[in-house]
Design an enzyme around this catalytic site. Structure first.
Site, PDB file in Angstrom:
ATOM      1  N   SER A 167      22.006  14.120  64.094  1.00 24.03           N
ATOM      2  CA  SER A 167      23.301  13.520  63.739  1.00 24.03           C
ATOM      3  C   SER A 167      23.040  12.469  62.668  1.00 24.03           C
ATOM      4  O   SER A 167      23.209  11.279  62.871  1.00 24.03           O
ATOM      5  CB  SER A 167      23.958  12.886  64.967  1.00 24.03           C
ATOM      6  OG  SER A 167      23.207  11.807  65.461  1.00 24.03           O
ATOM      7  N   HIS A 225      23.237  16.912  70.349  1.00 28.01           N
ATOM      8  CA  HIS A 225      21.885  17.065  70.902  1.00 28.01           C
ATOM      9  C   HIS A 225      21.856  18.058  72.065  1.00 28.01           C
ATOM     10  O   HIS A 225      20.814  18.263  72.693  1.00 28.01           O
ATOM     11  CB  HIS A 225      21.340  15.710  71.371  1.00 28.01           C
ATOM     12  CG  HIS A 225      21.117  14.752  70.231  1.00 28.01           C
ATOM     13  ND1 HIS A 225      20.959  13.409  70.406  1.00 28.01           N
ATOM     14  CD2 HIS A 225      21.040  14.963  68.888  1.00 28.01           C
ATOM     15  CE1 HIS A 225      20.780  12.813  69.230  1.00 28.01           C
ATOM     16  NE2 HIS A 225      20.837  13.741  68.299  1.00 28.01           N
ATOM     17  N   GLN A 229      27.431  11.208  72.405  1.00 30.49           N
ATOM     18  CA  GLN A 229      26.069  11.725  72.287  1.00 30.49           C
ATOM     19  C   GLN A 229      25.085  11.203  73.346  1.00 30.49           C
ATOM     20  O   GLN A 229      24.211  11.935  73.786  1.00 30.49           O
ATOM     21  CB  GLN A 229      25.571  11.372  70.882  1.00 30.49           C
ATOM     22  CG  GLN A 229      24.265  11.977  70.483  1.00 30.49           C
ATOM     23  CD  GLN A 229      23.935  11.624  69.030  1.00 30.49           C
ATOM     24  OE1 GLN A 229      24.438  12.248  68.110  1.00 30.49           O
ATOM     25  NE2 GLN A 229      23.108  10.625  68.823  1.00 30.49           N
ATOM     26  N   GLU A 230      25.233   9.926  73.726  1.00 35.33           N
ATOM     27  CA  GLU A 230      24.200   9.338  74.587  1.00 35.33           C
ATOM     28  C   GLU A 230      24.782   8.384  75.618  1.00 35.33           C
ATOM     29  O   GLU A 230      25.612   7.538  75.287  1.00 35.33           O
ATOM     30  CB  GLU A 230      23.185   8.561  73.715  1.00 35.33           C
ATOM     31  CG  GLU A 230      22.582   9.444  72.640  1.00 35.33           C
ATOM     32  CD  GLU A 230      21.729   8.680  71.625  1.00 35.33           C
ATOM     33  OE1 GLU A 230      21.353   7.524  71.891  1.00 35.33           O
ATOM     34  OE2 GLU A 230      21.444   9.271  70.571  1.00 35.33           O
ATOM     35  N   GLU A 275      16.677  14.646  73.652  1.00 37.19           N
ATOM     36  CA  GLU A 275      16.021  13.367  73.903  1.00 37.19           C
ATOM     37  C   GLU A 275      15.608  13.204  75.362  1.00 37.19           C
ATOM     38  O   GLU A 275      15.320  12.097  75.814  1.00 37.19           O
ATOM     39  CB  GLU A 275      16.929  12.221  73.440  1.00 37.19           C
ATOM     40  CG  GLU A 275      17.202  12.318  71.933  1.00 37.19           C
ATOM     41  CD  GLU A 275      17.939  11.125  71.351  1.00 37.19           C
ATOM     42  OE1 GLU A 275      18.435  10.287  72.128  1.00 37.19           O
ATOM     43  OE2 GLU A 275      18.009  11.037  70.115  1.00 37.19           O
ATOM     44  N   ASP A 280      25.923   5.770  72.935  1.00 35.27           N
ATOM     45  CA  ASP A 280      26.029   6.053  71.503  1.00 35.27           C
ATOM     46  C   ASP A 280      27.115   7.109  71.352  1.00 35.27           C
ATOM     47  O   ASP A 280      26.922   8.262  71.750  1.00 35.27           O
ATOM     48  CB  ASP A 280      24.685   6.560  70.947  1.00 35.27           C
ATOM     49  CG  ASP A 280      24.748   6.846  69.446  1.00 35.27           C
ATOM     50  OD1 ASP A 280      25.823   6.626  68.837  1.00 35.27           O
ATOM     51  OD2 ASP A 280      23.726   7.293  68.891  1.00 35.27           O
ATOM     52  N   GLU A 337      27.103   2.033  70.506  1.00 36.10           N
ATOM     53  CA  GLU A 337      26.594   2.344  69.165  1.00 36.10           C
ATOM     54  C   GLU A 337      27.544   3.316  68.472  1.00 36.10           C
ATOM     55  O   GLU A 337      28.087   4.218  69.114  1.00 36.10           O
ATOM     56  CB  GLU A 337      25.197   2.968  69.333  1.00 36.10           C
ATOM     57  CG  GLU A 337      24.523   3.390  68.045  1.00 36.10           C
ATOM     58  CD  GLU A 337      23.178   4.053  68.330  1.00 36.10           C
ATOM     59  OE1 GLU A 337      22.523   3.706  69.351  1.00 36.10           O
ATOM     60  OE2 GLU A 337      22.783   4.940  67.569  1.00 36.10           O
ATOM     61  N   ASP A 391      24.664   2.355  63.541  1.00 36.60           N
ATOM     62  CA  ASP A 391      23.552   3.265  63.241  1.00 36.60           C
ATOM     63  C   ASP A 391      23.884   3.983  61.929  1.00 36.60           C
ATOM     64  O   ASP A 391      23.442   3.580  60.854  1.00 36.60           O
ATOM     65  CB  ASP A 391      23.358   4.230  64.419  1.00 36.60           C
ATOM     66  CG  ASP A 391      22.416   5.390  64.110  1.00 36.60           C
ATOM     67  OD1 ASP A 391      21.704   5.328  63.106  1.00 36.60           O
ATOM     68  OD2 ASP A 391      22.407   6.383  64.880  1.00 36.60           O
ATOM     69  N   LYS A 406      16.001   2.660  62.271  1.00 34.20           N
ATOM     70  CA  LYS A 406      15.252   3.912  62.272  1.00 34.20           C
ATOM     71  C   LYS A 406      14.484   3.949  60.956  1.00 34.20           C
ATOM     72  O   LYS A 406      15.103   4.003  59.883  1.00 34.20           O
ATOM     73  CB  LYS A 406      16.207   5.103  62.320  1.00 34.20           C
ATOM     74  CG  LYS A 406      16.974   5.258  63.634  1.00 34.20           C
ATOM     75  CD  LYS A 406      18.111   6.243  63.427  1.00 34.20           C
ATOM     76  CE  LYS A 406      18.670   6.772  64.736  1.00 34.20           C
ATOM     77  NZ  LYS A 406      19.922   7.530  64.498  1.00 34.20           N
ATOM     78  N   HIS A 418      14.001   5.693  67.882  1.00 35.82           N
ATOM     79  CA  HIS A 418      13.440   7.011  67.548  1.00 35.82           C
ATOM     80  C   HIS A 418      14.500   7.857  66.825  1.00 35.82           C
ATOM     81  O   HIS A 418      15.619   7.392  66.597  1.00 35.82           O
ATOM     82  CB  HIS A 418      13.006   7.712  68.837  1.00 35.82           C
ATOM     83  CG  HIS A 418      14.174   8.062  69.731  1.00 35.82           C
ATOM     84  ND1 HIS A 418      14.088   8.903  70.799  1.00 35.82           N
ATOM     85  CD2 HIS A 418      15.481   7.660  69.700  1.00 35.82           C
ATOM     86  CE1 HIS A 418      15.258   9.014  71.379  1.00 35.82           C
ATOM     87  NE2 HIS A 418      16.113   8.280  70.742  1.00 35.82           N
ATOM     88  N   ARG A 419      14.171   9.114  66.547  1.00 35.94           N
ATOM     89  CA  ARG A 419      15.148  10.112  66.125  1.00 35.94           C
ATOM     90  C   ARG A 419      15.187  11.207  67.189  1.00 35.94           C
ATOM     91  O   ARG A 419      14.302  11.303  68.031  1.00 35.94           O
ATOM     92  CB  ARG A 419      14.764  10.764  64.778  1.00 35.94           C
ATOM     93  CG  ARG A 419      14.670   9.831  63.605  1.00 35.94           C
ATOM     94  CD  ARG A 419      15.897   8.974  63.395  1.00 35.94           C
ATOM     95  NE  ARG A 419      17.166   9.662  63.239  1.00 35.94           N
ATOM     96  CZ  ARG A 419      17.872   9.705  62.112  1.00 35.94           C
ATOM     97  NH1 ARG A 419      17.409   9.119  61.025  1.00 35.94           N
ATOM     98  NH2 ARG A 419      19.047  10.301  62.071  1.00 35.94           N
ATOM     99  N   SER A 420      16.201  12.059  67.116  1.00 37.42           N
ATOM    100  CA  SER A 420      16.261  13.138  68.122  1.00 37.42           C
ATOM    101  C   SER A 420      15.140  14.147  67.912  1.00 37.42           C
ATOM    102  O   SER A 420      14.694  14.797  68.853  1.00 37.42           O
ATOM    103  CB  SER A 420      17.626  13.811  68.088  1.00 37.42           C
ATOM    104  OG  SER A 420      17.957  14.210  66.776  1.00 37.42           O
ATOM    105  N   LYS A 444      15.200   2.069  71.659  1.00 37.59           N
ATOM    106  CA  LYS A 444      15.893   3.273  72.124  1.00 37.59           C
ATOM    107  C   LYS A 444      14.971   4.442  71.835  1.00 37.59           C
ATOM    108  O   LYS A 444      14.733   4.775  70.684  1.00 37.59           O
ATOM    109  CB  LYS A 444      17.213   3.398  71.350  1.00 37.59           C
ATOM    110  CG  LYS A 444      18.048   4.588  71.770  1.00 37.59           C
ATOM    111  CD  LYS A 444      19.400   4.566  71.096  1.00 37.59           C
ATOM    112  CE  LYS A 444      19.439   5.558  69.962  1.00 37.59           C
ATOM    113  NZ  LYS A 444      20.801   6.062  69.663  1.00 37.59           N
TER     114      LYS A 444
HETATM  115  P1  PGA Z   1      19.656  11.473  65.535  1.00 36.97           P
HETATM  116  O1  PGA Z   1      20.284  10.803  66.822  1.00 36.97           O
HETATM  117  O2  PGA Z   1      18.224  11.134  65.478  1.00 36.97           O
HETATM  118  O3  PGA Z   1      19.953  12.922  65.749  1.00 36.97           O
HETATM  119  O4  PGA Z   1      20.421  10.900  64.355  1.00 36.97           O
HETATM  120  C1  PGA Z   1      19.981   9.511  67.252  1.00 36.97           C
HETATM  121  C2  PGA Z   1      21.141   8.580  67.093  1.00 36.97           C
HETATM  122  O5  PGA Z   1      22.235   8.955  66.622  1.00 36.97           O
HETATM  123  O6  PGA Z   1      20.998   7.398  67.418  1.00 36.97           O
HETATM  124 ZN    ZN Z   2      23.162   6.833  66.861  1.00 35.78          ZN
END
Ligand code: PGA
Ligand code: ZN
Length: 431
Positions: A40, A152, A160-161, A202, A239, A290, A317, A342, A370-372, A393
């Site tokens: 994302s 994800h 997403q999270e 994740e 998130d 987020e 983000d 990131k 991190h990243r996904s 995170k």
């Molecule tokens: P991504 O997801 O690494 O796929 O961008 C992580 C996030 O959105 O925080």
């Molecule tokens: Zn994010």
């Protein structure tokens, strides 16, 4: 002095190619690092160079690897390994574009991180100490992403999270243990309800839940089943990754999973989104949101902050993409009160640290992330301690590429012994 720089193509946790770089110094030290990759991704991120064509479905990184082995190697061979900022500036200049699209942020970041690893190793000190000095003692509170949704997974959850934060543990290792106990209780509860306990990118579970309320409801029950109190030892974070939900033609946020589960089209405009978060924060022990709104909606972010910023951490983000210029704009507009960091969104360690410094000076919190798509590389664990971020995170306590970071933090805490600190320094937002 740098003697050689070498890159190769390796795989990330989604089975896609990524860049690994090795830097050799004149004393025979080799520093190695590999680069993560998002799904994302924000519109304003530094550009990850992919080869296109047939090979690896177009996702090969042979061009980025080639750029490391030729242009970037030529540009830093012979440089002083301890001059990270100077080396990063040279890498940025060699690329020359605004968003690192010429040589690739994946090429540049691989070199930047491998240089830091080589420098720390040649001094025989841990990376977090090399980057953060002797005052780098704070272990971060983890944001454990235990329920995955959005892009994800293939589940019905649109946000997403959904994360657990053990904010009141005595130490990082205690916080980790609490979150792991809750993670296992959550698995049991989902399983008993006949829901899927397969995990997302994740490492969090990816059940078909009807929406955020049901997800938080499961988190509440799992926390209690493990013997803790939501809102005391454990707080929740989410998130929304709202840029993924924003639908330009409809002029609103579209919830595809919720629409499917409810059999009707679910749309929310900006003010409805803010009210939705308000309701969630009143109903649950939610402490951090987020990307609550789209990456281009500066005005909406201002409303969101005015409405909820006193009581909640609001993290940008996709909004800030670890970019000091965008963060400055956000600070000026009062858009948020925290920034996600990131390293691959910006492309060098020096720039990532500049963004964190800017955040700190302006009363913004920062969360190292991190990243996904990840590898076994643990650089971000050291960055979190080096910067004193207080929050990291890096997924659920599941999947090797996620636990690699948590295990690295356990080793750092062990190394620091009685000197180690833990936690977010101040849990309130009345600043
Ligand atoms: P991504 O997801 O690494 O796929 O961008 C992580 C996030 O959105 O925080
Ligand atoms: Zn994010």
């Amino acid at each position: 002095e740098i003697l050689d720089v070498y890159a190769r193509e390796i795989l990330d946790s989604r089975g896609n190619p990524t860049v690994e770089v090795e830097v050799l110094t004149e004393d025979g030290t080799v520093g190695r690092a590999s680069v993560p990759s998002g799904a994302s991704t924000g519109q304003y991120e530094a550009v990850e160079l992919r080869d296109g064509g047939e090979r690896y479905g177009g996702k090969g990184v042979q061009n980025a690897v080639e750029h490391v082995n030729t242009i970037l190697a030529d540009c830093i061979i012979g440089e002083n390994i301890y001059q990270q900022a100077e080396i990063d500036r040279k890498l940025i200049r060699a690329d020359g574009s605004e968003n690192k699209s010429r040589l690739g942020a994946n090429a540049i970041l691989g070199v930047s991180m491998a240089v830091a690893h080589a420098a720390a190793k040649s001094l025989e000190i841990p990376l977090f100490r090399y980057l953060g000095g002797s005052q780098a003692l704070r272990l971060p509170v983890p944001m454990f992403n235990v329920i995955n949704g959005g892009c994800h997974t293939r589940s019905a959850l649109d946000f997403q999270e959904f994360m657990l934060m053990p904010v009141q543990a005595e130490s990082f290792s205690e916080g980790l243990r609490m979150a792991v106990e809750i993670y296992h209780q959550l698995r049991k509860l989902l399983d008993e309800a006949g829901l899927s306990v397969a995990v997302g990118d994740e490492g969090g579970f990816a059940p078909d839940l009807s929406g955020a309320e049901e997800a938080f409801d499961y988190l509440n029950r799992a926390v209690k089943a493990a013997g803790y109190v939501p809102g005391e030892e454990i707080r929740f974070a989410m998130d929304a990754a709202a840029s993924e939900l924003w639908d330009e033609t409809r002029g609103a946020y579209y919830f595809p999973g919720e629409s499917r589960m409810k059999g009707k089209e679910i749309l929310r405009d900006t003010e409805e989104m803010i009210r939705y978060y308000q309701t969630l924060s009143e109903g649950f022990a939610l402490w951090s949101i987020e990307d609550g709104l789209d990456e281009n909606d500066w005005e909406g972010w201002g409303h969101l902050s005015a409405a909820l910023g006193k009581n909640l951490q609001l993290v940008g983000d996709d909004l800030f993409v670890t970019n000091a210029k965008r963060l400055k704009k956000g600070i000026r507009l009062g858009a948020a009160n925290a920034v996600l960091v990131k390293v691959n969104q910006i492309g060098t360690l020096t720039e990532a640290f500049e963004t964190m410094e800017l955040a700190g000076k302006n009363g913004y919190r920062f969360v190292v992330s991190h990243r996904s798509g990840e590898t076994e590389d643990t650089t971000i664990a050291d960055i979190a301690v080096a910067s004193g971020a207080g929050q990291i995170k890096t997924g659920a306590p599941c999947r090797g590429e996620r636990t690699a970071k948590y295990n690295r933090l356990l080793r750092i805490e062990d190394f620091l012994g009685g000197m180690a600190k833990y936690g977010v320094d101040n849990l309130s937002f009345l600043c």
